[in-house]
Design a protein around this motif. Sequence first.
Motif, PDB file in Angstrom:
ATOM      1  N   TYR A 127       0.721  -1.361   0.112  1.00 51.12           N
ATOM      2  CA  TYR A 127       0.114  -0.020   0.110  1.00 51.12           C
ATOM      3  C   TYR A 127       1.075   1.363   0.333  1.00 51.12           C
ATOM      4  N   VAL A 128       0.237   2.308  -0.289  1.00 56.50           N
ATOM      5  CA  VAL A 128       0.685   3.752  -0.218  1.00 56.50           C
ATOM      6  C   VAL A 128      -0.006   4.476   0.573  1.00 56.50           C
ATOM      7  N   PHE A 129       0.244   5.632   0.968  1.00 54.16           N
ATOM      8  CA  PHE A 129      -0.386   6.775   1.514  1.00 54.16           C
ATOM      9  C   PHE A 129      -0.746   7.787   0.632  1.00 54.16           C
ATOM     10  N   ALA A 130      -1.990   8.248   0.187  1.00 55.51           N
ATOM     11  CA  ALA A 130      -2.157   9.403  -0.741  1.00 55.51           C
ATOM     12  C   ALA A 130      -2.935  10.542   0.162  1.00 55.51           C
ATOM     13  N   LEU A 131      -2.312  11.450  -0.298  1.00 55.12           N
ATOM     14  CA  LEU A 131      -2.702  12.994   0.527  1.00 55.12           C
ATOM     15  C   LEU A 131      -3.393  13.992  -0.472  1.00 55.12           C
ATOM     16  N   VAL A 132      -4.354  14.654   0.165  1.00 54.86           N
ATOM     17  CA  VAL A 132      -4.925  15.519  -0.635  1.00 54.86           C
ATOM     18  C   VAL A 132      -4.907  16.908   0.254  1.00 54.86           C
ATOM     19  N   ILE A 133      -4.592  18.073  -0.255  1.00 56.96           N
ATOM     20  CA  ILE A 133      -4.660  19.266   0.345  1.00 56.96           C
ATOM     21  C   ILE A 133      -5.393  20.371  -0.731  1.00 56.96           C
ATOM     22  N   GLU A 134      -6.689  20.675  -0.233  1.00 51.88           N
ATOM     23  CA  GLU A 134      -7.704  21.528  -0.863  1.00 51.88           C
ATOM     24  C   GLU A 134      -7.755  22.555  -0.014  1.00 51.88           C
ATOM     25  N   VAL A 135      -8.535  23.583  -0.764  1.00 49.51           N
ATOM     26  CA  VAL A 135      -8.697  24.934   0.247  1.00 49.51           C
ATOM     27  C   VAL A 135      -9.861  24.491   1.420  1.00 49.51           C
ATOM     28  N   SER A 185       1.068  -7.296   8.508  1.00 48.17           N
ATOM     29  CA  SER A 185       1.610  -7.852   7.366  1.00 48.17           C
ATOM     30  C   SER A 185       1.681  -7.028   6.072  1.00 48.17           C
ATOM     31  N   ALA A 186       0.935  -5.942   6.336  1.00 44.33           N
ATOM     32  CA  ALA A 186       0.873  -4.788   5.291  1.00 44.33           C
ATOM     33  C   ALA A 186       2.146  -4.273   5.233  1.00 44.33           C
ATOM     34  N   ARG A 187       2.440  -3.861   3.649  1.00 42.99           N
ATOM     35  CA  ARG A 187       3.763  -3.345   3.251  1.00 42.99           C
ATOM     36  C   ARG A 187       3.492  -2.037   2.617  1.00 42.99           C
ATOM     37  N   TYR A 188       4.390  -0.934   3.438  1.00 45.27           N
ATOM     38  CA  TYR A 188       4.470   0.548   2.830  1.00 45.27           C
ATOM     39  C   TYR A 188       5.408   0.747   1.891  1.00 45.27           C
ATOM     40  N   VAL A 189       4.841   1.242   0.477  1.00 45.14           N
ATOM     41  CA  VAL A 189       5.935   1.280  -0.345  1.00 45.14           C
ATOM     42  C   VAL A 189       6.185   2.726  -0.915  1.00 45.14           C
ATOM     43  N   GLY A 190       5.313   3.822  -0.223  1.00 43.25           N
ATOM     44  CA  GLY A 190       5.690   5.197  -0.388  1.00 43.25           C
ATOM     45  C   GLY A 190       4.413   5.961  -0.512  1.00 43.25           C
ATOM     46  N   SER A 191       4.349   7.183  -0.763  1.00 46.00           N
ATOM     47  CA  SER A 191       3.401   8.191  -0.625  1.00 46.00           C
ATOM     48  C   SER A 191       3.246   9.128  -1.609  1.00 46.00           C
ATOM     49  N   GLY A 192       2.198   9.799  -1.931  1.00 46.49           N
ATOM     50  CA  GLY A 192       2.274  10.866  -2.972  1.00 46.49           C
ATOM     51  C   GLY A 192       1.290  12.026  -2.331  1.00 46.49           C
ATOM     52  N   ALA A 193       1.336  13.281  -2.880  1.00 47.87           N
ATOM     53  CA  ALA A 193       0.294  14.063  -2.245  1.00 47.87           C
ATOM     54  C   ALA A 193      -0.052  15.079  -3.382  1.00 47.87           C
ATOM     55  N   ALA A 194      -1.151  15.497  -3.372  1.00 51.20           N
ATOM     56  CA  ALA A 194      -1.984  16.560  -4.322  1.00 51.20           C
ATOM     57  C   ALA A 194      -2.135  17.988  -3.459  1.00 51.20           C
TER      58      ALA A 194
END
Lengths: 405, 405
Positions: A83-91, A141-150
Amino acid sequence: MRAGPSQEEIRRQNLGALLRYVHVRGPTSRAALTAHLGLNRSTIGALTADLTAAGLVSEGLPQDQSGRAGRPSLVVRPEAEVYVFALVIEVDRLVAARIGLGGAVLDRREARRPRGVRDPADVVAPLADFVREMQRAASPSARYVGSGAAVSAMVRAEDGLVRLGPQFGWIDEPLGEALAKVLSDEVQGGDRAVPVRNNADLSALAEHVRGVAVDTDNIVYVTGDAGIGGGIIAGGRLVSGHGGYGGEVGHMVVNPNGKPCNCGSRGCWETEIGEYALLHAAGRDADSGTGRAAVETLVDAAGRGDAQAQAAIRQVGDWLGFGVANLVNIFNPEMVIFGGNLREVYIAAAAQVRSRLNRNGLPACREHVRLRTPALGDDAALLGAAELAFGPLLADPLEAAADNP
Amino acid sequence: MRAGPSQEEIRRQNLGALLRYVHVRGPTSRAALTAHLGLNRSTIGALTADLTAAGLVSEGLPQDQSGRAGRPSLVVRPEAEVYVFALVIEVDRLVAARIGLGGAVLDRREARRPRGVRDPADVVAPLADFVREMQRAASPSARYVGSGAAVSAMVRAEDGLVRLGPQFGWIDEPLGEALAKVLSDEVQGGDRAVPVRNNADLSALAEHVRGVAVDTDNIVYVTGDAGIGGGIIAGGRLVSGHGGYGGEVGHMVVNPNGKPCNCGSRGCWETEIGEYALLHAAGRDADSGTGRAAVETLVDAAGRGDAQAQAAIRQVGDWLGFGVANLVNIFNPEMVIFGGNLREVYIAAAAQVRSRLNRNGLPACREHVRLRTPALGDDAALLGAAELAFGPLLADPLEAAADNP
């Protein structure tokens, strides 16, 4: 003038192609992979074995075997524990999600964000809490592989520096650095850069990969909240520009005698089709509220016969079509997608938009263009941020998997 | 999700990379090719042997051996006997050239073209004469490998159909078909399609491959004669759009209350910065002449203190900067190139252009942008048409060479 790849590069490319296929299209039989990827059965078998050993895919019998004769082809599935973490920053909101390989949203948190607050910590701290909560809730057992942000701002691709974020009051804010620290603190193995991109760019990407614009290589995506953003895909690739600022269509000047824009210019498209322009044209002052709810209320009022609301929507719809015509002439896209508040405006003013496009658009440029609303709704930027995060894994599966044991 | 290439595809890719390298960069030593292409010496040797056998390159000692010790590395040269025909159709001129692998113009013909003539035969017949003459003058050992054409019109990439060519009075004119017939009649082995593209697109391509924008991957090229054309390169690739009509920046509306445009819209950029707008603003009527000479005369007059000419140039320069700012916000390019008449206008009004760009352009989008004039002058479209013609040979050298013995 790139030379052909080495054997090792080809293997990497094939591993990436297979993993990307099941990530985007879902579980696929070995037989179908052989056909779609143009590789022979033994190569598919070897690649699948490597990806299985790396814990990135699993193989099994198809879930539905009814009515099939003979031995079924094994189905290759993306491993959603990756899995990854996805982040969103909006007004108006902050969103964080844990998203599995294959694109499933495994966990999700969202918070309203008050406008007018400028401190980056007020954005970063809630996201850190979300990440912490979701990380704790994840299976061991879940594996973190990275993150991305908008983020709905102009952001430098290289390092996630927000060069200009008028909706947050940010100038040269090191958002990428701050988010990297959050991930490093909250997630084991998170000690690395977090790529950050403009939210409209990532929305366009997501609609292209798994939304309304799959198999559509020339796309203009426009989205509105307090500001107007754009994401362009030309020839199947995002138009990022030199520094990552490509697609700032909201600051295309459409009305030289128009209103001052908070970018310092005048008559930008944003001043004619942004949320404030719409609410102002309808005579709604700030006390009547802002944001999506205010726009929806206005559209409802127009539907119930409120003449001032109707006139406002016609006016904004005309300017929306005006700018779209310019973009259609410049890009000759197959599809224009209206996201955020512009989705509501487009639905309410489709006739104005189409009429203006027909008046200002060159026939050859506009004749094949489809006007659409997003298939992924308000989650487009979130899913695009996940694609950004999965990028290194899909480019080089075994190397990236080894870095994230 | 493309899988990695087969051995045969890799060989083709490597042959293409080597041939393209010497085509673009000129004669190159085996040692330098090894370094630049990232292939080992024996692979470079084998590829060179294949290309030599196909008559596409030749090997020899370097021309300048002074001051070098030891045995010099053999130099690989593109075989200039391998040639294409490049054709250019513009409002005021027709150009045809025989261009060798490596990009040298081996022979060239040019004719003025009177405005207002609509018959396609009046364009095609002189080009056919040029091709015939140049073909007869060519050495018997010279090898024709294809043709390409540039036209200042909206042209369908698929088949060279001119959808809209206001400067020629053409609508849906099958130019590609007519040119293919010319080449088929005049040149042995010419029985095939002739690709046709917009002249601004091909100018942008040529400036990118061998002009002012080498190693520059994000470019906006704008050019003017009677109309305004644009060619965009984003991420190193031409923005062609769905049908090949991408880059029609002349029909971006910049002045909603402006003058009617011959595209049917109003206030297009072309109506504010085109040749007619400039001459009209300076009070020059049609009797004072049109075309490049009229623009140059006007610029000269401004230089000698003609106040009306100066005001016209300032006005057009301001609108030029206005549109450039929009394009800079949309594309975040590293370079904007001003071709055709716009070269003269830009040079005379650089201060207005820059000032308007600073006022309307977003700082992050404009901070690294360089404003430039073409390195290839008026030959950019011609050289771009040659690149178009060489495309199949560079993509698959041995296959294309076998088709053109």
